[in-house]
Design a protein around this motif. Structure first.
Motif, PDB file in Angstrom:
ATOM      1  N   GLY A  73       0.833  -1.192   0.000  1.00 61.81           N
ATOM      2  CA  GLY A  73       0.000   0.000   0.000  1.00 61.81           C
ATOM      3  C   GLY A  73       0.869   1.243   0.000  1.00 61.81           C
ATOM      4  O   GLY A  73       1.995   1.236  -0.489  1.00 61.81           O
ATOM      5  N   CYS A  74       0.364   2.278   0.607  1.00 61.66           N
ATOM      6  CA  CYS A  74       0.996   3.589   0.543  1.00 61.66           C
ATOM      7  C   CYS A  74       2.411   3.608   1.121  1.00 61.66           C
ATOM      8  O   CYS A  74       2.649   3.171   2.241  1.00 61.66           O
ATOM      9  N   LEU A  75       3.326   4.129   0.340  1.00 57.86           N
ATOM     10  CA  LEU A  75       4.705   4.356   0.774  1.00 57.86           C
ATOM     11  C   LEU A  75       4.960   5.839   1.019  1.00 57.86           C
ATOM     12  O   LEU A  75       6.077   6.256   1.277  1.00 57.86           O
ATOM     13  N   ASP A  76       3.892   6.633   0.887  1.00 51.43           N
ATOM     14  CA  ASP A  76       3.935   8.083   1.112  1.00 51.43           C
ATOM     15  C   ASP A  76       4.870   8.797   0.138  1.00 51.43           C
ATOM     16  O   ASP A  76       5.506   9.778   0.481  1.00 51.43           O
ATOM     17  N   GLN A  77       4.969   8.262  -1.080  1.00 51.29           N
ATOM     18  CA  GLN A  77       5.797   8.870  -2.124  1.00 51.29           C
ATOM     19  C   GLN A  77       5.028   8.910  -3.441  1.00 51.29           C
ATOM     20  O   GLN A  77       5.614   8.797  -4.522  1.00 51.29           O
ATOM     21  N   CYS A  78       3.723   9.095  -3.366  1.00 50.97           N
ATOM     22  CA  CYS A  78       2.856   9.008  -4.548  1.00 50.97           C
ATOM     23  C   CYS A  78       3.289   9.928  -5.684  1.00 50.97           C
ATOM     24  O   CYS A  78       3.243   9.548  -6.843  1.00 50.97           O
ATOM     25  N   ALA A  79       3.692  11.128  -5.359  1.00 47.54           N
ATOM     26  CA  ALA A  79       4.059  12.084  -6.397  1.00 47.54           C
ATOM     27  C   ALA A  79       5.260  11.617  -7.206  1.00 47.54           C
ATOM     28  O   ALA A  79       5.481  12.074  -8.322  1.00 47.54           O
ATOM     29  N   LEU A  80       6.039  10.683  -6.656  1.00 48.65           N
ATOM     30  CA  LEU A  80       7.241  10.200  -7.317  1.00 48.65           C
ATOM     31  C   LEU A  80       7.057   8.818  -7.936  1.00 48.65           C
ATOM     32  O   LEU A  80       8.011   8.239  -8.438  1.00 48.65           O
ATOM     33  N   GLY A  81       5.849   8.262  -7.872  1.00 51.93           N
ATOM     34  CA  GLY A  81       5.621   6.895  -8.262  1.00 51.93           C
ATOM     35  C   GLY A  81       5.403   6.703  -9.741  1.00 51.93           C
ATOM     36  O   GLY A  81       5.410   7.664 -10.499  1.00 51.93           O
ATOM     37  N   PRO A  82       5.226   5.437 -10.121  1.00 53.15           N
ATOM     38  CA  PRO A  82       5.165   4.233  -9.326  1.00 53.15           C
ATOM     39  C   PRO A  82       6.484   3.924  -8.608  1.00 53.15           C
ATOM     40  O   PRO A  82       7.551   4.175  -9.143  1.00 53.15           O
ATOM     41  N   ASN A  83       6.340   3.402  -7.401  1.00 57.45           N
ATOM     42  CA  ASN A  83       7.501   3.134  -6.556  1.00 57.45           C
ATOM     43  C   ASN A  83       7.683   1.634  -6.351  1.00 57.45           C
ATOM     44  O   ASN A  83       6.721   0.905  -6.149  1.00 57.45           O
ATOM     45  N   VAL A  84       8.940   1.212  -6.395  1.00 53.91           N
ATOM     46  CA  VAL A  84       9.315  -0.174  -6.156  1.00 53.91           C
ATOM     47  C   VAL A  84      10.391  -0.148  -5.074  1.00 53.91           C
ATOM     48  O   VAL A  84      11.367   0.593  -5.193  1.00 53.91           O
ATOM     49  N   VAL A  85      10.198  -0.948  -4.020  1.00 54.30           N
ATOM     50  CA  VAL A  85      11.169  -1.010  -2.926  1.00 54.30           C
ATOM     51  C   VAL A  85      11.793  -2.394  -2.927  1.00 54.30           C
ATOM     52  O   VAL A  85      11.087  -3.405  -3.015  1.00 54.30           O
ATOM     53  N   ILE A  86      13.117  -2.430  -2.835  1.00 52.79           N
ATOM     54  CA  ILE A  86      13.849  -3.693  -2.886  1.00 52.79           C
ATOM     55  C   ILE A  86      14.596  -3.865  -1.574  1.00 52.79           C
ATOM     56  O   ILE A  86      15.415  -3.028  -1.191  1.00 52.79           O
ATOM     57  N   MET A  87      14.286  -4.958  -0.885  1.00 52.50           N
ATOM     58  CA  MET A  87      14.901  -5.250   0.395  1.00 52.50           C
ATOM     59  C   MET A  87      15.638  -6.578   0.306  1.00 52.50           C
ATOM     60  O   MET A  87      15.229  -7.424  -0.462  1.00 52.50           O
ATOM     61  N   PRO A  88      16.692  -6.823   1.008  1.00 49.45           N
ATOM     62  CA  PRO A  88      17.218  -6.005   2.101  1.00 49.45           C
ATOM     63  C   PRO A  88      18.128  -4.874   1.638  1.00 49.45           C
ATOM     64  O   PRO A  88      18.736  -4.196   2.452  1.00 49.45           O
ATOM     65  N   ASP A  89      18.176  -4.608   0.341  1.00 45.85           N
ATOM     66  CA  ASP A  89      19.070  -3.585  -0.194  1.00 45.85           C
ATOM     67  C   ASP A  89      18.665  -2.165   0.208  1.00 45.85           C
ATOM     68  O   ASP A  89      19.464  -1.247   0.115  1.00 45.85           O
ATOM     69  N   ASN A  90      17.395  -1.993   0.631  1.00 43.49           N
ATOM     70  CA  ASN A  90      16.854  -0.687   0.984  1.00 43.49           C
ATOM     71  C   ASN A  90      16.978   0.291  -0.179  1.00 43.49           C
ATOM     72  O   ASN A  90      17.384   1.432  -0.021  1.00 43.49           O
ATOM     73  N   VAL A  91      16.615  -0.190  -1.374  1.00 45.53           N
ATOM     74  CA  VAL A  91      16.636   0.627  -2.586  1.00 45.53           C
ATOM     75  C   VAL A  91      15.197   1.005  -2.917  1.00 45.53           C
ATOM     76  O   VAL A  91      14.310   0.148  -2.929  1.00 45.53           O
ATOM     77  N   TRP A  92      14.979   2.282  -3.165  1.00 50.27           N
ATOM     78  CA  TRP A  92      13.669   2.786  -3.567  1.00 50.27           C
ATOM     79  C   TRP A  92      13.783   3.270  -5.006  1.00 50.27           C
ATOM     80  O   TRP A  92      14.502   4.231  -5.282  1.00 50.27           O
ATOM     81  N   LEU A  93      13.075   2.608  -5.899  1.00 52.84           N
ATOM     82  CA  LEU A  93      13.039   3.019  -7.294  1.00 52.84           C
ATOM     83  C   LEU A  93      11.770   3.840  -7.487  1.00 52.84           C
ATOM     84  O   LEU A  93      10.677   3.383  -7.168  1.00 52.84           O
ATOM     85  N   MET A  94      11.930   5.046  -8.000  1.00 53.43           N
ATOM     86  CA  MET A  94      10.784   5.943  -8.137  1.00 53.43           C
ATOM     87  C   MET A  94      10.581   6.300  -9.605  1.00 53.43           C
ATOM     88  O   MET A  94      11.510   6.229 -10.404  1.00 53.43           O
ATOM     89  N   ALA A  95       9.352   6.676  -9.929  1.00 54.27           N
ATOM     90  CA  ALA A  95       8.964   6.973 -11.310  1.00 54.27           C
ATOM     91  C   ALA A  95       9.267   5.773 -12.203  1.00 54.27           C
ATOM     92  O   ALA A  95       9.747   5.900 -13.323  1.00 54.27           O
ATOM     93  N   THR A  96       8.993   4.593 -11.683  1.00 52.87           N
ATOM     94  CA  THR A  96       9.259   3.348 -12.399  1.00 52.87           C
ATOM     95  C   THR A  96       8.172   3.122 -13.442  1.00 52.87           C
ATOM     96  O   THR A  96       7.013   3.448 -13.223  1.00 52.87           O
ATOM     97  N   SER A  97       8.562   2.562 -14.572  1.00 57.57           N
ATOM     98  CA  SER A  97       7.576   2.229 -15.600  1.00 57.57           C
ATOM     99  C   SER A  97       7.782   0.785 -16.029  1.00 57.57           C
ATOM    100  O   SER A  97       8.776   0.145 -15.675  1.00 57.57           O
TER     101      SER A  97
END
Length: 124
Positions: A73-97
């Motif tokens: 659900g919400c990652l509180d980064q809607c304006a930058l989305g779509p967002n993909v989070v990769i763990m355990p790397d703690n990588v946030w991919l934003m504006a993903t298509s």
């Protein structure tokens, strides 16, 4: 000019729940939230298709026991989305298509796939 205060390590109290090693080597979370009123959010920008393609890749290669791909659900980064989070790397991919899916696979799934020596699915 101020000086940074040294942070003292804290003792974390015992947590009264069962703790186990992580069940997956990698978890890939795709925000699929949709906001009311048509406001920008991952769900309204194609994140469902990104999620579907990543899940299919992991499933088709027999990696479901090693890599977890799931919606969030919400990652509180809607304006930058779509967002993909990769763990355990703690990588946030934003504006993903959907065009980024192959690069995500190559960077975060393929190395584990190669380690596991998973054969590519047979083509028709």
């Amino acid at each position: 000019m101020g000086f940074a205060r040294a942070v003292q390590p804290r003792t974390i109290p015992e947590i009264p729940v069962e703790q186990r090693p992580a069940p997956y080597r990698r978890v890939i979370m795709v925000c699929v939230r949709e906001r009311e009123g048509g406001e920008a959010a991952g769900g309204s920008r194609g994140s469902e298709r990104i999620l579907e393609r990543l899940k299919l890749h992991v499933r088709d290669r027999g990696l479901k026991e090693t890599i977890r791909v799931c919606s969030t659900g919400c990652l509180d980064q809607c304006a930058l989305g779509p967002n993909v989070v990769i763990m355990p790397d703690n990588v946030w991919l934003m504006a993903t298509s959907e065009a980024d899916v192959e690069a995500i696979i190559e960077r975060w799934i393929a190395p584990i796939e190669r380690e596991a020596d998973v054969p590519a699915p047979e083509s028709d």
